[in-house]
Structures are given as C-alpha cells and as structure tokens.
Write a protein that holds these residues in place. Structure first.
Motif, PDB file in Angstrom:
ATOM      1  N   LEU A 162    -111.738  39.392   4.719  1.00  0.00           N
ATOM      2  CA  LEU A 162    -113.098  39.941   4.793  1.00  0.00           C
ATOM      3  C   LEU A 162    -113.174  41.021   5.876  1.00  0.00           C
ATOM      4  CD1 LEU A 162    -116.089  40.023   4.091  1.00  0.00           C
ATOM      5  CD2 LEU A 162    -116.434  38.103   5.682  1.00  0.00           C
ATOM      6  N   THR A 163    -112.643  40.726   7.061  1.00  0.00           N
ATOM      7  CA  THR A 163    -112.679  41.714   8.135  1.00  0.00           C
ATOM      8  C   THR A 163    -111.894  42.967   7.753  1.00  0.00           C
ATOM      9  OG1 THR A 163    -112.916  39.988   9.813  1.00  0.00           O
ATOM     10  CG2 THR A 163    -112.159  42.143  10.570  1.00  0.00           C
ATOM     11  N   LYS A 164    -110.749  42.776   7.121  1.00  0.00           N
ATOM     12  CA  LYS A 164    -109.944  43.922   6.675  1.00  0.00           C
ATOM     13  C   LYS A 164    -110.726  44.806   5.709  1.00  0.00           C
ATOM     14  CE  LYS A 164    -105.270  41.924   6.926  1.00  0.00           C
ATOM     15  NZ  LYS A 164    -104.079  41.571   6.120  1.00  0.00           N
ATOM     16  N   VAL A 165    -111.375  44.163   4.744  1.00  0.00           N
ATOM     17  CA  VAL A 165    -112.046  44.939   3.703  1.00  0.00           C
ATOM     18  C   VAL A 165    -113.295  45.626   4.258  1.00  0.00           C
ATOM     19  CG1 VAL A 165    -113.591  43.164   2.738  1.00  0.00           C
ATOM     20  CG2 VAL A 165    -112.620  44.884   1.247  1.00  0.00           C
ATOM     21  N   LEU A 166    -113.995  44.983   5.190  1.00  0.00           N
ATOM     22  CA  LEU A 166    -115.173  45.617   5.781  1.00  0.00           C
ATOM     23  C   LEU A 166    -114.782  46.823   6.638  1.00  0.00           C
ATOM     24  CD1 LEU A 166    -117.303  42.495   6.807  1.00  0.00           C
ATOM     25  CD2 LEU A 166    -117.647  44.017   4.842  1.00  0.00           C
ATOM     26  N   LEU A 167    -113.701  46.692   7.384  1.00  0.00           N
ATOM     27  CA  LEU A 167    -113.221  47.825   8.184  1.00  0.00           C
ATOM     28  C   LEU A 167    -112.799  48.992   7.283  1.00  0.00           C
ATOM     29  CD1 LEU A 167    -111.154  45.897  10.882  1.00  0.00           C
ATOM     30  CD2 LEU A 167    -113.095  47.413  11.337  1.00  0.00           C
ATOM     31  N   LYS A 168    -112.206  48.645   6.155  1.00  0.00           N
ATOM     32  CA  LYS A 168    -111.766  49.695   5.233  1.00  0.00           C
ATOM     33  C   LYS A 168    -112.953  50.332   4.513  1.00  0.00           C
ATOM     34  CE  LYS A 168    -107.817  48.953   3.458  1.00  0.00           C
ATOM     35  NZ  LYS A 168    -106.667  48.416   2.692  1.00  0.00           N
ATOM     36  N   PRO A 224    -100.065  37.008  13.014  1.00  0.00           N
ATOM     37  CA  PRO A 224    -100.254  35.612  12.578  1.00  0.00           C
ATOM     38  C   PRO A 224    -100.764  34.742  13.724  1.00  0.00           C
ATOM     39  CG  PRO A 224     -98.153  36.468  11.807  1.00  0.00           C
ATOM     40  CD  PRO A 224     -98.700  37.497  12.746  1.00  0.00           C
ATOM     41  N   GLY A 225    -101.821  33.988  13.445  1.00  0.00           N
ATOM     42  CA  GLY A 225    -102.371  33.078  14.443  1.00  0.00           C
ATOM     43  C   GLY A 225    -103.248  33.727  15.491  1.00  0.00           C
ATOM     44  N   SER A 226    -103.458  35.039  15.386  1.00  0.00           N
ATOM     45  CA  SER A 226    -104.262  35.738  16.399  1.00  0.00           C
ATOM     46  C   SER A 226    -105.743  35.722  16.032  1.00  0.00           C
ATOM     47  CB  SER A 226    -103.788  37.187  16.550  1.00  0.00           C
ATOM     48  OG  SER A 226    -104.044  37.928  15.369  1.00  0.00           O
ATOM     49  N   LEU A 227    -106.549  36.146  16.983  1.00  0.00           N
ATOM     50  CA  LEU A 227    -107.994  36.177  16.794  1.00  0.00           C
ATOM     51  C   LEU A 227    -108.382  37.148  15.677  1.00  0.00           C
ATOM     52  CD1 LEU A 227    -110.738  35.197  18.068  1.00  0.00           C
ATOM     53  CD2 LEU A 227    -110.681  37.330  19.381  1.00  0.00           C
ATOM     54  N   VAL A 228    -109.239  36.672  14.774  1.00  0.00           N
ATOM     55  CA  VAL A 228    -109.783  37.537  13.726  1.00  0.00           C
ATOM     56  C   VAL A 228    -111.195  37.928  14.152  1.00  0.00           C
ATOM     57  CG1 VAL A 228    -110.432  37.741  11.299  1.00  0.00           C
ATOM     58  CG2 VAL A 228    -108.421  36.391  11.948  1.00  0.00           C
ATOM     59  N   PRO A 229    -111.430  39.173  14.519  1.00  0.00           N
ATOM     60  CA  PRO A 229    -112.734  39.570  15.043  1.00  0.00           C
ATOM     61  C   PRO A 229    -113.810  39.640  13.960  1.00  0.00           C
ATOM     62  CG  PRO A 229    -111.317  41.484  14.800  1.00  0.00           C
ATOM     63  CD  PRO A 229    -110.470  40.292  14.487  1.00  0.00           C
ATOM     64  N   ARG A 270    -107.859  32.520   6.241  1.00  0.00           N
ATOM     65  CA  ARG A 270    -107.339  33.585   5.393  1.00  0.00           C
ATOM     66  C   ARG A 270    -108.480  34.428   4.825  1.00  0.00           C
ATOM     67  NH1 ARG A 270    -104.813  32.983  -0.613  1.00  0.00           N
ATOM     68  NH2 ARG A 270    -104.260  35.183  -0.939  1.00  0.00           N
ATOM     69  N   THR A 271    -109.571  33.768   4.456  1.00  0.00           N
ATOM     70  CA  THR A 271    -110.724  34.484   3.916  1.00  0.00           C
ATOM     71  C   THR A 271    -111.324  35.402   4.978  1.00  0.00           C
ATOM     72  OG1 THR A 271    -111.207  32.636   2.426  1.00  0.00           O
ATOM     73  CG2 THR A 271    -112.978  34.218   2.817  1.00  0.00           C
ATOM     74  N   LEU A 272    -111.453  34.903   6.200  1.00  0.00           N
ATOM     75  CA  LEU A 272    -112.003  35.722   7.281  1.00  0.00           C
ATOM     76  C   LEU A 272    -111.145  36.954   7.534  1.00  0.00           C
ATOM     77  CD1 LEU A 272    -113.138  33.054   9.903  1.00  0.00           C
ATOM     78  CD2 LEU A 272    -114.534  34.262   8.227  1.00  0.00           C
ATOM     79  N   ARG A 273    -109.838  36.768   7.471  1.00  0.00           N
ATOM     80  CA  ARG A 273    -108.937  37.897   7.687  1.00  0.00           C
ATOM     81  C   ARG A 273    -109.149  38.980   6.634  1.00  0.00           C
ATOM     82  NH1 ARG A 273    -104.407  37.270  11.032  1.00  0.00           N
ATOM     83  NH2 ARG A 273    -104.466  35.317  12.171  1.00  0.00           N
TER      84      ARG A 273
END
Length: 296
Positions: free
Chosen positions: A56-62, A73-78, A51-54
């Motif tokens: 983090l990636t969202k906020v960095l992209l934004k 849900p359950g997919s790769l978090v780049p 959940r943290t990785l998700r």
C-alpha cells in the motif's frame, strides 16, 4: 509558545480524501495481489498484514509522488499520511521565515525507505542530509535515492557513532553548511522498560487500538529511555549546533511526553517553541519544534 491543533489531516494533505483502492488495484498488480475482493466488487485492504502495508505504501508513493520505493526486510513501513503531515507542517514553519530561497534539512534516522527525504526532495526540491546508522537501512536508502534520480538533492550519511546525533557529521564535513531544519521520528519505546515493546502509552477506553500492523526492527522501535531521552539528546546537541540548524523538530508518539519535552526545553532556557498534532484515522502523533531565534 505556539500551539497548533487540527482535528483532521493537514488541509494540503492529498490523502485527506481516501484513495480509491479499487482503482489502485486495477492499476497496480502487486497491490492487487494483497487486496481482497468482496462479492459487491469492492476492493478491501487488511491493514493488519505487514505485506499489505508495504504494498500500500509503495503504491501510494508511486501514484501520488511518482516515487519508486522499497523497504529492507523487517524494517519500518512508514504511513504515508503521517509523513506527509510532518512535511506539510515543516512547510508551514518555514513559510514564516524570510530568506529561505534554498531549503536544506536534516533527516535524523532516515530508515530503509528514506521517505522523509524523498518526499521533501521530490515535492519541494529541498536538499536533504539523511542520517542513518543501520547498514541494511543505509543500503536500501541509498538505492531508493538512486532509483528515483534524487542523488543531487539527497545525501545518505552512514552514522558511525550511535551515541551522537549531529556531532560526527559536522566534525567531518568539509564545509560549514547551514540547515533550515532537522526532523526526526525517534524510537517510540524504552528498551530498558520491563515491557519494552508494550502498549502502556494508550488508554484503550479513550483511544481505540490502531488498525495497522506494527512494523519495524527492535532498533527502529526502541532505545534506552525511549523517545524522551532520544529527543533530549537532540536538545543537548542543539545547544552546540544552534548556528548550523535554524529549527529543530521531532515527532512524538506519546501525548504525555510532550509536556516532559517542554519542561526540558524550559529548564535550558529555550523560549521559542511550537507544538502541533498530526491526525490520520485512528492514529495520532504529536510534534515539537524549537529554535534559538523567533520562528513562528
């Protein structure tokens, strides 16, 4: 063959300087909710929690690219730093080419995030064809493209046949569009292995274990023959569609697989080849590019 080795992130990668998690936590509530606050007031991030990785990636992209992205849900978090390294390497390869006023690329297996195509379109205004076979990933990828108003630059194509890479699209396309490159982050593991999701590729005495939690569905992480066989399929189709794509590229997760791919290319008489390394923290990846004309 051209080899490029950089023992650090790409010099143009905005994440060469670590992000300030405290500032990001103050600015973004959802990210703040998955962070830990130390007694000193410093914000820390637990990279072993999906959940943290998700978030983090969202906020960095934004924060860095003004991209609003969601993941199935359950997919790769780049990992953003790694994806950026790949895009920047492609920029370098294309810079050596002449006449690329309009860049068009193919994203093989875009996943639910469609991150490569989104970064390429948002950052460079490249036109991208994103190929994906998993219905849930297609739905999320298309929504990510629409939400970020990049429909005019990105087409998410639903692959009906998993046994081929380019064939179905090129046989049904209404035009004879030529693409400057293709990129791919192939399934890492061999689904036929006795330990299909295991970590046999890493020597723990030489390379520390990754800090990040593993994310992604079995379909995204493994396939028959692993990444070597997947890339071999790309090579086989590249011989058929060498007039439609100028530079073929793929990332590799295992260093020992690089020479295996080089052997396959040599056996097929493909002489124009380049390799590189992607460095980001404890994680290393490798990439290979080939073409039927001089390109680097």
């Amino acid at each position: 063959m051209v080899r490029s080795k950089k023992n650090q992130m790409h010099p143009r990668n905005v994440l060469r300087s670590p992000p300030d998690y405290t500032k990001l936590a103050i600015k973004y509530k959802d990210f703040r909710n998955v962070c830990a606050l130390e007694l000193t007031g410093k914000v820390t991030v637990n990279f072993r929690q999906e959940r943290t990785l998700r978030e983090l990636t969202k906020v960095l992209l934004k924060e860095y690219f003004q991209l609003d992205v969601d993941f199935a849900p359950g997919s790769l978090v780049p990992t953003l730093a790694l994806r950026l390294n790949y895009i920047l390497w492609l920029e370098d390869l294309l810079a050596a080419q002449k006449g690329n006023s309009k860049v068009r690329g193919i994203d093989i297996g875009c996943g639910s995030s469609c991150i490569y195509s989104l970064l390429a379109a948002k950052k460079n205004q490249w036109e991208m064809l994103a190929l994906e076979s998993k219905p849930q990933n297609i739905e999320y990828a298309r929504e990510n493209v629409k939400r970020n108003q990049l429909d005019d630059l990105i087409e998410v194509y639903a692959q009906p046949d998993k046994t081929n890479i380019f064939k179905t699209y090129f046989e049904t396309a209404m035009d004879e569009q030529v693409y400057c490159f293709c990129l791919c982050n192939p399934p890492f593991f061999d689904s036929n292995s006795a330990n299909p999701m295991g970590g046999a590729s890493r020597n723990p005495e030489r390379r520390p274990a990754p800090n990040n939690a593993r994310t992604g569905s079995a379909e995204e992480l493994s396939c028959a023959g692993g990444e070597v066989q997947f890339v071999q399929r790309i090579i086989e189709e590249s011989e058929i569609y060498k007039e439609r794509i100028s530079i073929f590229t793929s990332m590799l997760g295992v260093k020992a697989n690089v020479p295996k791919i080089l052997v396959i290319l040599k056996e097929r008489g493909i002489e124009h080849v380049a390799t590189t390394e992607f460095h980001q923290g404890h994680t290393m990846r490798w990439a290979i590019a080939w073409s039927y004309q001089q390109f680097a």
